[in-house]
Design a protein around this motif. Structure first.
Motif, PDB file in Angstrom:
ATOM      1  N   SER A 143       0.833  -1.202   0.000  1.00  0.00           N
ATOM      2  CA  SER A 143       0.000   0.000   0.000  1.00  0.00           C
ATOM      3  C   SER A 143       0.871   1.257   0.000  1.00  0.00           C
ATOM      4  CB  SER A 143      -0.927   0.014   1.220  1.00  0.00           C
ATOM      5  OG  SER A 143      -1.772   1.143   1.173  1.00  0.00           O
ATOM      6  N   PRO A 144       0.570   2.232  -0.887  1.00  0.00           N
ATOM      7  CA  PRO A 144       1.379   3.456  -0.950  1.00  0.00           C
ATOM      8  C   PRO A 144       1.062   4.461   0.149  1.00  0.00           C
ATOM      9  CG  PRO A 144      -0.362   3.546  -2.583  1.00  0.00           C
ATOM     10  CD  PRO A 144      -0.439   2.182  -1.951  1.00  0.00           C
ATOM     11  N   VAL A 145      -0.129   4.352   0.742  1.00  0.00           N
ATOM     12  CA  VAL A 145      -0.562   5.257   1.806  1.00  0.00           C
ATOM     13  C   VAL A 145      -1.363   4.464   2.833  1.00  0.00           C
ATOM     14  CG1 VAL A 145      -0.659   7.307   0.305  1.00  0.00           C
ATOM     15  CG2 VAL A 145      -2.702   5.859   0.568  1.00  0.00           C
ATOM     16  N   ILE A 184      -8.053   3.983  -2.202  1.00  0.00           N
ATOM     17  CA  ILE A 184      -7.761   4.137  -0.782  1.00  0.00           C
ATOM     18  C   ILE A 184      -8.059   5.577  -0.377  1.00  0.00           C
ATOM     19  CG2 ILE A 184      -6.024   3.842   1.020  1.00  0.00           C
ATOM     20  CD1 ILE A 184      -4.379   2.251  -1.097  1.00  0.00           C
ATOM     21  N   CYS A 185      -8.879   5.733   0.641  1.00  0.00           N
ATOM     22  CA  CYS A 185      -9.218   7.066   1.146  1.00  0.00           C
ATOM     23  C   CYS A 185      -8.384   7.331   2.394  1.00  0.00           C
ATOM     24  CB  CYS A 185     -10.710   7.158   1.454  1.00  0.00           C
ATOM     25  SG  CYS A 185     -11.242   8.812   1.950  1.00  0.00           S
ATOM     26  N   SER A 186      -7.421   8.239   2.257  1.00  0.00           N
ATOM     27  CA  SER A 186      -6.594   8.616   3.403  1.00  0.00           C
ATOM     28  C   SER A 186      -7.231   9.833   4.076  1.00  0.00           C
ATOM     29  CB  SER A 186      -5.176   8.949   2.945  1.00  0.00           C
ATOM     30  OG  SER A 186      -5.173  10.175   2.230  1.00  0.00           O
ATOM     31  N   GLU A 187      -6.543  10.369   5.082  1.00  0.00           N
ATOM     32  CA  GLU A 187      -7.051  11.575   5.731  1.00  0.00           C
ATOM     33  C   GLU A 187      -7.067  12.754   4.760  1.00  0.00           C
ATOM     34  OE1 GLU A 187      -4.789  12.421   9.189  1.00  0.00           O
ATOM     35  OE2 GLU A 187      -5.259  10.529  10.194  1.00  0.00           O
ATOM     36  N   THR A 189      -6.896  12.570   1.027  1.00  0.00           N
ATOM     37  CA  THR A 189      -7.443  12.471  -0.324  1.00  0.00           C
ATOM     38  C   THR A 189      -7.761  11.016  -0.654  1.00  0.00           C
ATOM     39  OG1 THR A 189      -6.999  13.051  -2.640  1.00  0.00           O
ATOM     40  CG2 THR A 189      -5.152  12.179  -1.366  1.00  0.00           C
ATOM     41  N   THR A 190      -8.166  10.761  -1.899  1.00  0.00           N
ATOM     42  CA  THR A 190      -8.387   9.406  -2.388  1.00  0.00           C
ATOM     43  C   THR A 190      -7.347   9.096  -3.450  1.00  0.00           C
ATOM     44  OG1 THR A 190     -10.768   9.534  -1.988  1.00  0.00           O
ATOM     45  CG2 THR A 190     -10.022   7.844  -3.519  1.00  0.00           C
ATOM     46  N   VAL A 191      -6.724   7.920  -3.337  1.00  0.00           N
ATOM     47  CA  VAL A 191      -5.693   7.481  -4.273  1.00  0.00           C
ATOM     48  C   VAL A 191      -6.160   6.187  -4.928  1.00  0.00           C
ATOM     49  CG1 VAL A 191      -3.290   6.766  -4.547  1.00  0.00           C
ATOM     50  CG2 VAL A 191      -3.892   8.483  -2.816  1.00  0.00           C
ATOM     51  N   LEU A 231      -3.099   6.963  -9.355  1.00  0.00           N
ATOM     52  CA  LEU A 231      -3.854   8.143  -9.771  1.00  0.00           C
ATOM     53  C   LEU A 231      -4.165   8.994  -8.543  1.00  0.00           C
ATOM     54  CD1 LEU A 231      -6.453   6.425 -12.157  1.00  0.00           C
ATOM     55  CD2 LEU A 231      -4.240   7.420 -12.781  1.00  0.00           C
ATOM     56  N   PHE A 232      -3.847  10.277  -8.634  1.00  0.00           N
ATOM     57  CA  PHE A 232      -4.082  11.210  -7.531  1.00  0.00           C
ATOM     58  C   PHE A 232      -5.062  12.291  -7.970  1.00  0.00           C
ATOM     59  CE2 PHE A 232       0.197   9.495  -7.102  1.00  0.00           C
ATOM     60  CZ  PHE A 232       0.233   9.100  -5.779  1.00  0.00           C
TER      61      PHE A 232
END
Length: 264
Positions: A143-145, A184-187, A189-191, A231-232
């Motif tokens: 996982s990248p984040v 993946i939804c981080s604090e 953004t979504t990646v 994708l960001f």
């Protein structure tokens, strides 16, 4: 003419029979005799493998090998984005207003890649990074984040080469190949992590079905040389020097950082 011939021969050899035969062989004990020559040809670093080369019973088990603990260091800076794989950064850029990316001079539709225009809308104007894994690379995906898995699905049935020849002569391979998409939804953004299968043995095997992923945690593996596309959302990612210069990268090394700007 070259592109047409390339696609003709790839289509000719990329049928289900050959794919099934290769998959069966690489998972058979007969394939074990090729492990040492494979390791020598691709200059595999045996010192970082979790097991001795003689302990692998099939070529597939060697190809999907794990590494020793500590062989990769994950950048744990709060806002960093860690490379999910070992590989080569093939291309990076901005997703156009038409929801497209341009890689090696060819245009790919993000809507087609993700399966719908609705899925693609949130990434319009954002950043993409393409990381190619050759047969020499470690093929586990991480996982990248850190964040919550809000979406995960598979698309496509066939796969064509995703190396430089494939990107140059193939027909929209990054958007049409078999692929597994995870959002993946981080604090911040979504990646989107798009795992693209490669020719013949095109499987992407998910090893982590949890709904929360930690940065650097193993989540899947490829059964053959493949590609990961990140994708960001617009304004959400600030690329680091390694992305700007391209080249080799190891799993866990920072690709850049999240800006903290949400784009819902």
């Amino acid at each position: 003419m070259k592109a047409a011939l390339y696609r003709f021969f790839i289509e000719l050899t990329n049928g289900p029979f050959i794919s099934a035969a290769l998959r069966k062989f690489t998972n058979s004990r007969m394939s074990r005799v090729f492990i040492k020559s494979y390791a020598a040809h691709y200059q595999i670093n045996q010192d970082e493998m979790s097991k001795d080369i003689r302990s692998y019973s099939t070529l597939h088990s060697f190809f999907t090998r794990r590494l020793k603990e500590g062989a990769r260091v994950v950048d744990n800076t709060h806002d960093s984005v860690a490379s999910p794989v070992d590989g080569v950064i093939e291309d990076t850029g901005t997703i156009t207003s038409g929801k497209e990316i341009i890689a090696k001079g060819k245009t790919y539709s993000i809507s087609e890649m993700l399966g719908s225009k609705h899925q693609a809308e949130k990434y319009e104007g954002g950043t993409y990074i393409i990381i190619y894994l050759s047969p020499s690379h470690y093929h586990r995906i991480h996982s990248p984040v850190s964040g919550k898995v809000v979406n995960s699905y598979s698309l496509g049935s066939k796969s064509f080469p995703v190396n430089r020849f494939g990107l140059k002569f193939g027909h929209s391979v990054l958007a049409k190949n078999h692929r597994v998409v995870t959002e993946i939804c981080s604090e911040e953004t979504t990646v989107a992590v798009v795992k693209v299968g490669a020719m013949f043995i095109n499987s992407v095997v998910v090893t982590n079905t949890e709904r929360e992923w930690e940065k650097g945690e193993e989540v899947a593996y490829f059964s053959f040389g493949s590609t990961v596309i990140l994708l960001f959302q617009k304004g959400a990612f600030i690329p680091g020097d390694i992305v700007k210069s391209a080249g080799e990268i190891k799993m866990g090394e920072p690709l850049g950082r999240l800006s903290g700007k949400k784009n819902q």
